[in-house]
Structures are given as structure tokens and as C-alpha cells.
Design an enzyme around this catalytic site. Sequence first.
Site, PDB file in Angstrom:
ATOM      1  N   THR A  15       0.837  -1.436   0.096  1.00 44.57           N
ATOM      2  CA  THR A  15      -0.086  -0.014  -0.036  1.00 44.57           C
ATOM      3  C   THR A  15       0.645   1.254   0.052  1.00 44.57           C
ATOM      4  OG1 THR A  15      -1.617  -1.224   1.239  1.00 44.57           O
ATOM      5  CG2 THR A  15      -1.801   1.421   1.162  1.00 44.57           C
ATOM      6  N   LYS A 106       8.240   0.407  11.892  1.00 44.98           N
ATOM      7  CA  LYS A 106       8.362   0.801  13.153  1.00 44.98           C
ATOM      8  C   LYS A 106       8.862  -0.206  14.133  1.00 44.98           C
ATOM      9  CE  LYS A 106       4.340   0.513  12.237  1.00 44.98           C
ATOM     10  NZ  LYS A 106       3.574   0.148  11.046  1.00 44.98           N
ATOM     11  N   GLY A 135       1.570   7.651  10.580  1.00 45.69           N
ATOM     12  CA  GLY A 135       1.477   7.956   9.098  1.00 45.69           C
ATOM     13  C   GLY A 135       1.708   9.240   8.634  1.00 45.69           C
ATOM     14  N   ASP A 202       1.833  -3.222  17.594  1.00 43.46           N
ATOM     15  CA  ASP A 202       2.122  -2.209  16.654  1.00 43.46           C
ATOM     16  C   ASP A 202       2.330  -0.824  17.552  1.00 43.46           C
ATOM     17  OD1 ASP A 202       1.735  -1.065  13.878  1.00 43.46           O
ATOM     18  OD2 ASP A 202       0.323   0.249  15.005  1.00 43.46           O
ATOM     19  N   LYS A 206       5.501   2.085  18.435  1.00 40.36           N
ATOM     20  CA  LYS A 206       5.618   3.301  18.043  1.00 40.36           C
ATOM     21  C   LYS A 206       5.682   4.183  19.192  1.00 40.36           C
ATOM     22  CE  LYS A 206       2.173   2.644  14.258  1.00 40.36           C
ATOM     23  NZ  LYS A 206       0.693   2.668  13.822  1.00 40.36           N
ATOM     24  N   GLY A 303      -2.464   4.468   5.660  1.00 39.84           N
ATOM     25  CA  GLY A 303      -2.921   4.466   4.345  1.00 39.84           C
ATOM     26  C   GLY A 303      -2.088   5.045   3.318  1.00 39.84           C
TER      27      GLY A 303
END
Length: 429
Positions: A15, A106, A135, A202, A206, A303
Site C-alpha cells: 500500500t 516501526k 502515518g 504495533d 510506536k 493508508g
Amino acid sequence: MTKKTWRVGVAGLGTVGGGLLQFLAERPDFAPAGDRAIVTAVSARSRSRPRTTDISGLTWFDDPVALAGSPDIDLFVELVGGSDGPAKAAVETALKAGKPVVTANKALIAEHGAELAALAEAQGVPLLFEAAVMGGVPAVKMMREALVGDDIDSVAGILNGTCNFILSEMEKTGRSFADVLREAQALGYAEADPTMDVGGFDAGHKITILAALAFGCAPNFAAAEIEGIEAVELLDIKLAKDLGYRIKLVASASRTDHGVAVKVHPSLAPLEHPLAQAGGALNALFIEGRRVGRIFVQGPGAGAGPTAAAVAADIADVMTGAVRPVFQAPAGNLKPFIAVDPSRTVGKAYLRIMVRDEPGAIAAISETLAECGVSIDSFLQKPVEGAGGVPIVLVTHATPESNLLDAISRIEKLRAVLERPRLLRVARI
């Protein structure tokens, strides 16, 4: 002044990689410095997979490590993912060859950031990772650049859009975790194996990165205290709302007298608080500084467009020749990461206790809490149809974690209590 054309190699064409290729194809001269960035070589798992951007004119590498070491690229972009394996080997190869590296990985930075920073700085090349956190929201640049004149005490926020979507939908629709997770997977918010997201890992990666940037310490993902949202029940979402809270997966890092506390927990946020109002797949972050006070940022955390924009911003920094440490201090000056013993942390908590509908249950629970040094801030007893008992819900005043766990252990043994009490933290925001 002669403009330079930077030959960019991109490993990983998912993506984000697809979004980056499309952007650079449309705007190769996007950078303020006036140089151009042209993707000339790529690597991915499948060469024949349909893509939104034509790659037929680009040099193809089956091995991302070979791409990273190619003399025909000037800058390497790693979008493969994973903390080890090809991603780590490729980044190390590019840095050893003296090539700037931009990554959105990350896990790689959270688990190997200190050693990679030392390698990059020894070679005199940038290692940039804006896209690894939030993002399209420039959280890394804020921490590493804009706030170097302040002393940061804490950062806390919503750093995983998948979990935020699931919890928001559970509250809005009254559906179960499993049902909403299936929808998230169908919409592309969650992977086929959603463990990294819903397990809190996740968000843990971060917040580990943000902690390193905030406090000048080496990132240490292994020291993070992590709990995901798999066990969050619809009943708790409803009861928390009755008490004036909304459940969010909150990642936080704070500086204490005992070290650095890095945590990821499903937590209660007051309904009127901006974190509670960040719904859907949004990310949001609070930064507490001694001079600037409180800063709040919110935006899309994933995204193709937002994350590719963050990668492009790092490419622009490379092209301008910006030189700074990978983290807030040179790798050799990063402080050891001293994790706080969880039992020494202090905070408010939500307890949901399922009891038999009989006299004396509340009195026994209150007495046990008092014996353990836990005082009650708010209380709710609300029969719920089909709950298998009567839920007693309470929010404590700030209390040491050790006292709280002692109380839970004792309450579980009371005759009127049907199951181990459900514990959720109240976010310190």
C-alpha cells in the site's frame, strides 16, 4: 545552481510503496531544494502482482538486500516490514554502503534503532523514519526537531487505527469484538493475522520510538508493558460510558523518578477528552512539555496517501542535506533505558466485579479494597440482562499498582464473587 537527480530504490510495493511510486512519478521535483527524486529500481515479493503504477521500466531485484547495495541507486527506501530478516539486512547493507535510508518500519526502529543509529552516524548518512509513527502526522519530526528546546515529561495517545476503529464500532453498533474485527479485515484496516494490531504490539513499537525521541534514551521495545484489546467486552464499553468514559487503546510513555514507563493498555478516557472523541481509524497524540505545556495532534495514521507523504517528506530532508542525529542525541550519547517496575506505578483503575445477587457483596468488596489501601472514586451497580451475575463497577482513586493487584487477588476469593475482576486502567491524559 545545478539540480541533482536522486536515484531511489524502493523495497516493498504494498500500500505505502505503491502510493510512493505514484507520487514520485507525478511529482519528481516536489522537494523545496529543487532536486528531483526518481524511482529507478524496486524489489517486492511478487513481480507479476497487479499494481497501480507501471514498474515495467524499473530495474527489478528479487532480493531487497541486493537492491540496497546496488551502486545504481543513491537513496534506499525500506517498506518491507518486520524487525529482522530481509528488512534489517537491507537497511544495514544500504547504510554500510554509505546510502541514506528512509523507512516506515516501526518494528525495526523500536527493536534495533540504537545499533542502526550508530551505524548510520558512523557512515555519516541519514536514517529517517517519519512514516513509522502516526502515518501522515509528523509526530517524529515534532519530537526530534520542533521540541528539542523543551523537556518532555510524557506522551500519550491512540497510535493504532485498527484498534481505534474496532472499539469505536463496538460502541456505536453494539457488536462483539470478533464481529467488528471481521469487518475491519474486510475493509483492509486489519491484516488476515491481526495479532500485531489487536495485541497492542504495533502501538508498542510506536510508543517505544516516541519514548526514545522524547527522553533521549535508546529504544527498548522489550521493556514496554503491552496489553491488547482482545479481551475488551461490550459490557465494559457500555458500563464505562455510564461512568462517563470511553475505552481506547492508549499508548503512553512518561518520565519518572525511577525511570521511563512505556505502556500500552485498553484505557478509559473521559468522554469530553479529545482522545475519547478521536473515532474511527484516526490517530491522536498528547505531548506534555515543561515549557510549551500540552500539545495535541490528530490525523490519519495509515493508508497509502498519508504514509507515502511521510516517506516523501523524509526523502526531501535527505535531498536538502539536513544532518542531525537519528534520535534526539547521537547514538553514543543515548541514555540507558531504565524501565519502571510496573508494581511501582500509580494510577486510577476501572474494576468490573461480577457478583451473586445477595446481601453483603458490596460491603465485602469495599472492606477488601480498604484493607489493601484502595479508595473508590465512583461506583455503579447496574443489573445487565444475560450478564450471568450482577456487575459492580467502580473507578478507584490513584493507587499503587501493587495495592490494586493485591485487592483483585483477594476479591477474587470472596464467596459472592463469580469470576476474577476485570481490570482496565484510566488513562493519565
